[in-house]
Design a protein around this motif. Structure first.
Motif, PDB file in Angstrom:
ATOM      1  N   GLU A   6      22.623  -5.122 -17.241  1.00  0.00           N
ATOM      2  CA  GLU A   6      23.787  -5.981 -16.979  1.00  0.00           C
ATOM      3  C   GLU A   6      25.071  -5.295 -17.407  1.00  0.00           C
ATOM      4  O   GLU A   6      26.099  -5.377 -16.714  1.00  0.00           O
ATOM      5  CB  GLU A   6      23.614  -7.315 -17.710  1.00  0.00           C
ATOM      6  N   ARG A   9      25.858  -2.640 -14.773  1.00  0.00           N
ATOM      7  CA  ARG A   9      26.380  -3.182 -13.516  1.00  0.00           C
ATOM      8  C   ARG A   9      27.805  -3.697 -13.645  1.00  0.00           C
ATOM      9  O   ARG A   9      28.567  -3.705 -12.681  1.00  0.00           O
ATOM     10  CB  ARG A   9      25.486  -4.322 -13.032  1.00  0.00           C
ATOM     11  N   PRO A 116      25.189   5.989 -12.662  1.00  0.00           N
ATOM     12  CA  PRO A 116      24.527   4.706 -12.391  1.00  0.00           C
ATOM     13  C   PRO A 116      23.111   4.661 -12.955  1.00  0.00           C
ATOM     14  O   PRO A 116      22.268   5.472 -12.599  1.00  0.00           O
ATOM     15  CB  PRO A 116      24.523   4.614 -10.863  1.00  0.00           C
ATOM     16  N   LEU A 548      19.246  -6.943  -6.128  1.00  0.00           N
ATOM     17  CA  LEU A 548      19.439  -6.210  -7.370  1.00  0.00           C
ATOM     18  C   LEU A 548      18.098  -5.983  -8.070  1.00  0.00           C
ATOM     19  O   LEU A 548      17.200  -6.825  -8.009  1.00  0.00           O
ATOM     20  CB  LEU A 548      20.375  -6.990  -8.306  1.00  0.00           C
TER      21      LEU A 548
END
Length: 553
Positions: A6, A9, A116, A548
């Motif tokens: 989380e 992201r 990422p 996701l």
């Protein structure tokens, strides 16, 4: 409290071209893989000297309580940049096996991550797939050569080249292949190892360029003929095609931290079964581009740091300037005999008992002539008295323990550590490997066992000793050794925590990695193909209704 994924992201990532510019990499030297990751074309970089300071992050022996070595590496790199030191982070790539097993990903945690995160932990830029394919191509060419007449007279009983897969799969450890008739080849016993244990992985990580990569691949010994002559990948004419499969993989990968600092994530051998360091190419690239390079070595300092010093630094001519040893109150209490369920309760005596593990690592790093500082990766359950106990113990043994909160505060939580690291790195280290090239191979194993593991002795069966003697006669006696053993203990017994002495290190097999340039000694019950746990992380990983990924940590 937000989870790692989380936090990842929620971050605003910078285009990879901007990260490259910040790192001093020209635009024509990057090959983008999407918006936020890229390969670097080293041929387009300034071939200047690698003059930066090299900082190694290592740790105490790992426990289920967690230590946070990668998280500390990221936090330290961000902190060094925050205090005005131009810094590059160099990490290993995660393997899919642990991501879907127990350990989880390896992109850091909290507010000290490389991103990422999902891409890095999963297929990334395809390097591991390329390594797997190159390794298995050689395996296929061995069996194909035997099938079509065996002109090299390969003894199929003495083929030592398995196949590999980047997944924990215990069912593949020992197999019988080529069944169901002559059209499928000659049946023989074989097996699989995990990709991170592949000699091809080690070669990619130790090569200094493409020409060296191909030369190392050619030297791989896959087995022996019936009159016991070694057979190499060059003999099978496989080295060229293997190098072609690795032509992109050898280029280091550029990503960023949550704070927008450049990071090279490249290569990924495990330190318990391999040499445990990111690629020489990435490290040297960082040292050319930055004033400081922060890198890590896998598991505890008895494995990762020793192999970093004795294999990577020896082969690449690197001289580390400082070492950070990561410890947590929780892990030291486990070394002090406290169960995981009771770690939240303050227990200064348990910290003191368990701190013998930390002390041993401080002493071991000192044997290599490199100054060390202790990073206490703080958890919210840590008491002031427990933290003070660690600081006092570190000081008593000639080091300094610095409290870090990078998991919750990012680089700002590691600035004290960064200032201390920058300070001690100014004085040139007195680095030297643990043993000389010229001593016998078994003496090298014994040196590591007695001086780093504090064993009474290393022992091996006559057949193992005979292999080592033959390799010495064949001209491989100068190679360093890579000891494969449990990461959980200084001994070969994973349940023997703390700082044991007087134990015996039993070497049950040895393997020649002639291309990588070391000899592997397999000790205790360690396996080169892990299995999944009773409840693997894979059971909770899925794609939700919004597309996701959930459950990846």
């Amino acid at each position: 409290m937000l989870s790692d994924i989380e936090i990842s992201r929620a971050a605003t990532l910078h285009p990879i071209a901007d990260i490259a510019l910040r790192a001093g990499i020209p635009a024509d030297a990057i090959e983008p893989y999407g918006h936020y990751k890229a390969k670097i074309d080293l041929g387009r970089l300034d071939p200047g000297d690698a003059a930066g300071k090299l900082i190694l992050v290592t740790a105490i022996n790992p426990t289920p309580a967690g230590e946070g070595k990668t998280t500390t590496s990221v936090g330290l790199a961000d902190a060094l940049n925050r205090i005005g030191k131009r810094t590059m982070l160099c990490l290993r790539e995660p393997s899919l096996g642990p991501c879907f097993g127990t350990k989880g990903g390896a992109a850091g945690g909290g507010y000290a991550q490389v991103v990422p995160m999902e891409d890095i932990n999963l297929h990334f830029t395809g390097d591991f797939h390329a390594i797997t394919s190159a390794h298995n191509l050689l395996a296929a060419m061995i069996d194909n050569h035997v099938y079509w007449g065996n002109a090299l007279d390969i003894d199929v009983r003495r083929v030592v080249w398995p196949r590999v897969a980047d997944m924990n799969d215990r069912a593949l450890r020992d197999i019988v292949q080529s069944l169901n008739g002559p059209g499928n080849g000659y049946p023989r016993q074989s097996g699989f190892e995990i990709t991170v244990a592949s000699e091809v992985m080690a070669i990619l990580c130790l090569a200094d360029g493409f020409a060296d990569l191909e030369a190392r691949l050619s030297r791989i010994v896959i087995g022996h003929t019936r009159d016991k002559r070694p057979v190499t990948a060059r003999d099978l004419k496989a080295d060229g095609a293997m190098a072609v499969l690795l032509a992109q993989a050898i280029k280091p990968n550029l990503v960023q931290t949550l704070e927008g600092n450049p990071a090279l994530v490249h290569g990924g051998p495990f330190a318990n079964i391999a040499h445990g360091c990111n690629s020489v190419i990435a490290t040297r690239t960082g040292l050319k581009l930055a004033d400081y390079v922060v890198t890590e070595a896998g598991f505890g300092a008895d494995l990762g740091a020793e192999k970093f010093f004795d294999i990577k630094c020896r082969q690449a001519g690197l001289r580390p300037d400082a070492v950070v040893i990561v410890a947590t109150v929780r892990a030291l209490k486990m070394n002090g005999g406290i169960d995981k369920a009771d770690l939240a309760h303050p227990d200064v005596d348990a910290v003191r008992r368990g701190a013998v593990n930390l002390v041993r690592h401080i002493e071991n790093v000192r044997q290599f002539g490199v100054p060390a500082v202790v990073a206490i990766n703080r958890f919210h359950t840590d008491s002031d008295a427990e933290l003070a106990a660690i600081a006092a113990i570190a000081e008593t043994h000639g080091s300094q323990a610095i409290l870090c909160t990078h998991w919750s505060d990012g680089g700002a939580g590691a600035e004290d550590l960064a200032r201390r690291v920058a300070e001690i790195a100014q004085t040139p280290s007195q680095f030297a490997p643990l043993y000389d090239d010229g001593i016998a191979l078994f003496d090298k194993i014994s040196t590591v066992a007695t001086r780093i593991y504090r064993a009474e002795a290393a022992v091996a069966a006559p057949a193992v000793r005979a292999k080592l003697a033959q390799w010495e006669a064949d001209g491989y006696g100068h190679l360093p050794v890579c000891i494969a053993k449990t990461q959980y203990s200084f001994s070969t017994d994973p349940a023997l925590l703390g700082a044991p002495t007087g134990h015996i290190v039993s070497v049950r097999d040895v393997r020649l990695s002639a291309g990588a340039g070391f000899v592997v000694a397999i000790c205790g019950a360690i396996r080169t193909m892990p299995g999944l746990p009773r409840v693997p992380a894979a059971e909770s990983i899925r794609v939700d209704a919004e597309g996701l990924i959930e459950g990846l940590f």
